[in-house]
Scaffold this motif. Structure first.
Motif, PDB file in Angstrom:
ATOM      1  N   ASP A 336     -11.131  -6.326  33.545  1.00  0.00           N
ATOM      2  CA  ASP A 336     -10.712  -6.915  32.310  1.00  0.00           C
ATOM      3  C   ASP A 336      -9.283  -7.032  32.047  1.00  0.00           C
ATOM      4  O   ASP A 336      -8.301  -6.526  32.807  1.00  0.00           O
ATOM      5  N   VAL A 337      -9.004  -8.078  31.508  1.00  0.00           N
ATOM      6  CA  VAL A 337      -7.613  -8.696  31.114  1.00  0.00           C
ATOM      7  C   VAL A 337      -7.256  -8.322  29.741  1.00  0.00           C
ATOM      8  O   VAL A 337      -8.196  -8.900  28.939  1.00  0.00           O
ATOM      9  N   ARG A 338      -6.383  -7.917  29.398  1.00  0.00           N
ATOM     10  CA  ARG A 338      -5.915  -7.796  28.085  1.00  0.00           C
ATOM     11  C   ARG A 338      -5.546  -8.948  27.459  1.00  0.00           C
ATOM     12  O   ARG A 338      -4.885  -9.729  27.998  1.00  0.00           O
ATOM     13  N   LYS A 339      -5.858  -9.228  26.053  1.00  0.00           N
ATOM     14  CA  LYS A 339      -5.642 -10.385  25.524  1.00  0.00           C
ATOM     15  C   LYS A 339      -4.202 -10.327  24.633  1.00  0.00           C
ATOM     16  O   LYS A 339      -3.856  -9.285  24.097  1.00  0.00           O
ATOM     17  N   ASN A 340      -3.294 -11.317  24.912  1.00  0.00           N
ATOM     18  CA  ASN A 340      -2.119 -11.276  24.228  1.00  0.00           C
ATOM     19  C   ASN A 340      -2.162 -11.551  22.635  1.00  0.00           C
ATOM     20  O   ASN A 340      -3.364 -12.264  22.230  1.00  0.00           O
ATOM     21  N   ILE A 341      -1.418 -11.261  21.788  1.00  0.00           N
ATOM     22  CA  ILE A 341      -1.364 -11.406  20.533  1.00  0.00           C
ATOM     23  C   ILE A 341      -0.377 -12.640  20.037  1.00  0.00           C
ATOM     24  O   ILE A 341       0.752 -12.171  20.372  1.00  0.00           O
ATOM     25  N   LEU A 342      -0.905 -13.567  19.591  1.00  0.00           N
ATOM     26  CA  LEU A 342      -0.021 -14.727  19.425  1.00  0.00           C
ATOM     27  C   LEU A 342       0.070 -15.128  17.926  1.00  0.00           C
ATOM     28  O   LEU A 342      -0.911 -14.811  17.071  1.00  0.00           O
ATOM     29  N   ARG A 343       1.406 -15.798  17.518  1.00  0.00           N
ATOM     30  CA  ARG A 343       1.541 -16.155  16.361  1.00  0.00           C
ATOM     31  C   ARG A 343       0.785 -17.164  15.652  1.00  0.00           C
ATOM     32  O   ARG A 343       0.210 -17.837  16.494  1.00  0.00           O
ATOM     33  N   ASN A 344       0.278 -16.895  14.262  1.00  0.00           N
ATOM     34  CA  ASN A 344      -0.527 -17.973  13.743  1.00  0.00           C
ATOM     35  C   ASN A 344      -1.940 -18.284  14.258  1.00  0.00           C
ATOM     36  O   ASN A 344      -2.732 -18.927  14.007  1.00  0.00           O
ATOM     37  N   PHE A 345      -2.411 -16.864  15.044  1.00  0.00           N
ATOM     38  CA  PHE A 345      -3.831 -16.775  15.330  1.00  0.00           C
ATOM     39  C   PHE A 345      -4.582 -15.677  14.369  1.00  0.00           C
ATOM     40  O   PHE A 345      -3.637 -14.818  13.976  1.00  0.00           O
ATOM     41  N   THR A 346      -5.767 -15.738  14.236  1.00  0.00           N
ATOM     42  CA  THR A 346      -6.497 -14.691  13.689  1.00  0.00           C
ATOM     43  C   THR A 346      -7.375 -14.107  14.500  1.00  0.00           C
ATOM     44  O   THR A 346      -7.940 -14.833  15.633  1.00  0.00           O
ATOM     45  N   TYR A 347      -7.509 -12.821  14.831  1.00  0.00           N
ATOM     46  CA  TYR A 347      -8.343 -11.936  15.701  1.00  0.00           C
ATOM     47  C   TYR A 347      -9.330 -11.288  15.162  1.00  0.00           C
ATOM     48  O   TYR A 347      -8.799 -10.344  14.158  1.00  0.00           O
ATOM     49  N   ASN A 348     -10.548 -11.463  15.048  1.00  0.00           N
ATOM     50  CA  ASN A 348     -11.604 -10.856  14.359  1.00  0.00           C
ATOM     51  C   ASN A 348     -12.249  -9.822  15.337  1.00  0.00           C
ATOM     52  O   ASN A 348     -12.709 -10.379  16.162  1.00  0.00           O
ATOM     53  N   ILE A 349     -12.142  -8.687  14.909  1.00  0.00           N
ATOM     54  CA  ILE A 349     -12.812  -7.539  15.860  1.00  0.00           C
ATOM     55  C   ILE A 349     -14.029  -7.143  15.007  1.00  0.00           C
ATOM     56  O   ILE A 349     -14.295  -6.838  14.115  1.00  0.00           O
ATOM     57  N   THR A 350     -15.245  -7.679  15.767  1.00  0.00           N
ATOM     58  CA  THR A 350     -16.514  -7.338  15.166  1.00  0.00           C
ATOM     59  C   THR A 350     -17.196  -6.234  15.917  1.00  0.00           C
ATOM     60  O   THR A 350     -17.223  -6.162  16.982  1.00  0.00           O
ATOM     61  N   ILE A 351     -17.646  -5.048  15.406  1.00  0.00           N
ATOM     62  CA  ILE A 351     -18.284  -3.995  15.733  1.00  0.00           C
ATOM     63  C   ILE A 351     -19.710  -4.463  15.869  1.00  0.00           C
ATOM     64  O   ILE A 351     -20.391  -4.595  14.887  1.00  0.00           O
ATOM     65  N   THR A 352     -20.342  -4.522  17.167  1.00  0.00           N
ATOM     66  CA  THR A 352     -21.674  -5.235  17.212  1.00  0.00           C
ATOM     67  C   THR A 352     -22.581  -3.821  17.619  1.00  0.00           C
ATOM     68  O   THR A 352     -23.743  -4.174  17.756  1.00  0.00           O
ATOM     69  N   GLY A 353     -22.035  -2.786  17.774  1.00  0.00           N
ATOM     70  CA  GLY A 353     -22.937  -1.560  18.183  1.00  0.00           C
ATOM     71  C   GLY A 353     -22.209  -0.316  17.969  1.00  0.00           C
ATOM     72  O   GLY A 353     -20.911  -0.140  18.443  1.00  0.00           O
ATOM     73  N   ILE A 354     -23.005   0.612  17.528  1.00  0.00           N
ATOM     74  CA  ILE A 354     -22.329   2.045  17.430  1.00  0.00           C
ATOM     75  C   ILE A 354     -23.332   3.140  17.929  1.00  0.00           C
ATOM     76  O   ILE A 354     -24.385   3.019  17.492  1.00  0.00           O
ATOM     77  N   ASN A 355     -22.963   3.608  19.088  1.00  0.00           N
ATOM     78  CA  ASN A 355     -24.143   4.348  19.746  1.00  0.00           C
ATOM     79  C   ASN A 355     -23.874   5.835  19.848  1.00  0.00           C
ATOM     80  O   ASN A 355     -24.645   6.555  20.258  1.00  0.00           O
ATOM     81  N   GLY A 356     -22.990   6.222  19.041  1.00  0.00           N
ATOM     82  CA  GLY A 356     -22.809   7.708  18.857  1.00  0.00           C
ATOM     83  C   GLY A 356     -21.424   7.929  18.139  1.00  0.00           C
ATOM     84  O   GLY A 356     -20.663   6.894  17.963  1.00  0.00           O
ATOM     85  N   PRO A 357     -21.240   9.139  18.007  1.00  0.00           N
ATOM     86  CA  PRO A 357     -19.835   9.420  17.411  1.00  0.00           C
ATOM     87  C   PRO A 357     -18.630   9.287  18.246  1.00  0.00           C
ATOM     88  O   PRO A 357     -18.876   9.120  19.634  1.00  0.00           O
ATOM     89  N   GLY A 358     -17.496   9.050  17.819  1.00  0.00           N
ATOM     90  CA  GLY A 358     -16.210   8.789  18.706  1.00  0.00           C
ATOM     91  C   GLY A 358     -15.486  10.313  19.167  1.00  0.00           C
ATOM     92  O   GLY A 358     -16.294  11.548  19.107  1.00  0.00           O
ATOM     93  N   TYR A 359     -14.367  10.196  19.526  1.00  0.00           N
ATOM     94  CA  TYR A 359     -13.617  11.439  19.720  1.00  0.00           C
ATOM     95  C   TYR A 359     -13.503  12.488  18.716  1.00  0.00           C
ATOM     96  O   TYR A 359     -12.965  11.698  17.458  1.00  0.00           O
ATOM     97  N   ASP A 360     -13.250  13.438  18.876  1.00  0.00           N
ATOM     98  CA  ASP A 360     -13.114  14.407  17.809  1.00  0.00           C
ATOM     99  C   ASP A 360     -11.822  14.447  17.005  1.00  0.00           C
ATOM    100  O   ASP A 360     -11.470  14.576  15.773  1.00  0.00           O
ATOM    101  N   ASP A 361     -10.613  13.960  17.905  1.00  0.00           N
ATOM    102  CA  ASP A 361      -9.360  13.913  17.041  1.00  0.00           C
ATOM    103  C   ASP A 361      -8.835  12.290  17.744  1.00  0.00           C
ATOM    104  O   ASP A 361      -8.960  11.927  18.557  1.00  0.00           O
ATOM    105  N   GLU A 362      -7.796  12.068  17.062  1.00  0.00           N
ATOM    106  CA  GLU A 362      -7.280  10.936  17.202  1.00  0.00           C
ATOM    107  C   GLU A 362      -6.315  11.040  18.387  1.00  0.00           C
ATOM    108  O   GLU A 362      -6.193   9.818  19.112  1.00  0.00           O
TER     109      GLU A 362
END
Length: 508
Positions: A336-362
């Motif tokens: 996997d390659v991380r995506k750079n964050i670029l000026r004048n771009f919109t980044y839409n993060i869509t949650i397409t599936g939730i399979n259970g709880p996350g981590y207990d603490d941040e």
């Protein structure tokens, strides 16, 4: 062909002359002894997406504009002088008009480039005060102009609204004479926002095809941004833009401090009580170089939410935490390659599936790989295609919402782009027989800007309006309105009150 010989008719001409975006160049000039006042056209980077906080007008707003003039000196461009907009700029339009006084060139080969900087007045004041700028190379001077924010971008009233910084420059250089028009500098100036926009939402496709916002089993409570930079460059390095002027690599200020993540926390109910698991047009960040960063240095999100197991009573008290990283869709050598964050771009993060709880603490979520949440990231450059509909997972976009044409028959076009799996289709509304010839009327090319051509017959009757509808699947549709006048195209020739012609522009 109509010719108009009086300046006072100018306003009524603008109201009746049909024009498309490419023709929106206002060659409006008044002059004094050693200056001319020019009305420049600035195309702002906007989309038609609605928002609960920073609306389209606020995103477009150029509260103040600094006009920097750079003299062509041999093989480089050097700073000559600075001026400002002299008018109140209407932010409700995608194309905004900036009036500024330019000094007349003293020599016949004394050419200048125009640089526009919006919403950066204090930052430019500081640079001009602390540096000897006259004669400084353009790239060196523009690198001195930076801006800061040490918490969430003030995108709503409770934080104190702050317009977004923007930059643009003329396509051409030109000698400034009494006959110089904005067209001499290459026409309308494309503006780029100096920040990126991030949006988060839930869009889960169920077995029956229904797209759910997930609110029956998950509540998105907070979004927190980690490793956002405090300071950004107002202007990108030229090497970091492609040939179309779109950012393709981040321009990063070395040594810029990282904003404390607690100051980048977004509580959805505080922003919109009826958020429906969506956070849009709130998160604005400086560019980020993610591609070579490790998980502790890259820009990422932590989502706080309440997950309810199937068959259990709705969970409103036990929150868990999910990490979301920015990755490209394609891997390199299986990695996997991380995506750079670029000026004048919109980044839409869509949650397409939730399979259970996350981590207990941040803290655990920050230091761990993503767990129990599937996401999809869609990004685009603002202004690339201006009108966008987005359902949280797929988007459809077109370059025009309305086109105004004159009487003659002809072929015209606009651009379409989508990421919907089956592509897009186009149809003309029933009864609009004068409008047709759609080429193509469908496309399966994904995430590719594609021209859609259409034809109109000659209009021998009265003004008429038709519609071309573009669809991707059954949920994404955009209409492009086609207006055709019964009048011939106009040739506009205008004279000032001394009888001097200052405009000669055929507008169609």
């Amino acid at each position: 062909m109509k010719q108009l010989y009086r300046f006072f008719l100018f306003i009524s001409l603008i109201l009746i002359a049909g024009c498309t975006k490419d023709n929106l160049i206002t060659d409006d000039i008044t002059s004094s002894e050693d200056e001319i006042e020019v009305t420049l056209s600035a195309i702002v980077p906007s989309t038609s997406m609605d928002t609960k906080t920073l609306d389209k007008i606020d995103e477009n707003r150029m509260a103040d504009v600094d006009v920097l003039m750079f003299l062509v000196d041999g093989g480089q461009e050097v700073f000559a002088y600075r001026t400002h907009n002299t008018n109140d700029i209407d932010p409700s339009q995608d194309i905004q008009y900036v009036k500024a006084s330019l000094k007349l060139s003293e020599e016949s080969n004394e050419a200048y480039r125009i640089v526009l900087l919006a919403n950066l007045r204090e930052e430019i004041d500081e640079v001009m005060t602390n540096n000897s700028c006259e004669g400084m190379a353009k790239e060196a001077l523009l690198e001195l102009i930076t801006f800061e924010h040490d918490s969430r971008w003030p995108a709503n009233n409770d934080l104190g609204y702050r317009p977004l910084p923007m930059w643009g420059e003329s396509k051409n250089t030109a000698v400034v004479t009494r006959s110089t028009t904005p067209s001499s500098f290459g026409g309308a100036i494309n503006m780029l926002r100096s920040v990126a926009r991030i949006q988060v939402g839930v869009s889960i496709t169920q077995e029956d095809g229904y797209i759910s916002d997930g609110t029956d089993f998950f509540e998105l409570a907070e979004v927190k941004v980690y490793n956002a930079r405090k300071t950004g460059y107002a202007v990108p390095l030229p090497a970091n833009l492609d040939q179309e002027g779109k950012a393709e690599y981040p321009t990063i200020l070395t040594g810029s401090e990282i904003i404390d993540a607690e100051s980048m926390r977004y509580i959805l109910k505080d922003i919109d009580i009826n958020h429906n698991n969506q956070l849009t047009n709130n998160i604005y960040v400086n560019e980020a170089l993610n591609e070579d960063a490790d998980m502790s240095e890259a820009l990422f999100l932590i989502l706080k939410g309440y997950y309810t197991e199937e068959g259990e009573a709705k969970n409103t008290t036990e929150a868990t935490y999910y990490r979301v990283d920015f990755y490209d869709k394609e891997t390199v050598n299986g990695e996997d390659v991380r995506k750079n964050i670029l000026r004048n771009f919109t980044y839409n993060i869509t949650i397409t599936g939730i399979n259970g709880p996350g981590y207990d603490d941040e803290e655990t979520a920050v230091n761990s790989i993503p767990l129990n949440m599937e996401t999809s990231i869609t990004d685009w450059s603002e202004g690339e295609l201006k009108y966008v509909v987005f359902n949280g997972q797929y988007y459809l976009s077109v370059s025009e919402s309305t086109m105004s044409l004159s009487k003659p028959a002809g072929t015209h076009s606009f651009n379409v782009k989508t990421n919907y799996p089956s592509g897009w289709t186009a149809v003309v509304s029933e009864g609009d027989e004068w409008l047709g010839g759609l080429t193509p009327d469908f496309s399966t090319n994904l995430e590719v800007i594609e021209p859609l051509a259409f034809t109109v017959t000659e209009n021998d009757d009265s003004d008429r309006t038709g519609k071309i509808s573009i669809s991707a699947g059954t949920v994404l549709t955009l209409d492009v309105i086609i207006n055709q006048s019964a009048d011939e195209a106009m040739e506009i020739r205008l004279w000032d009150i001394q009888g001097q012609q200052f405009m000669d522009d055929g507008t169609e």
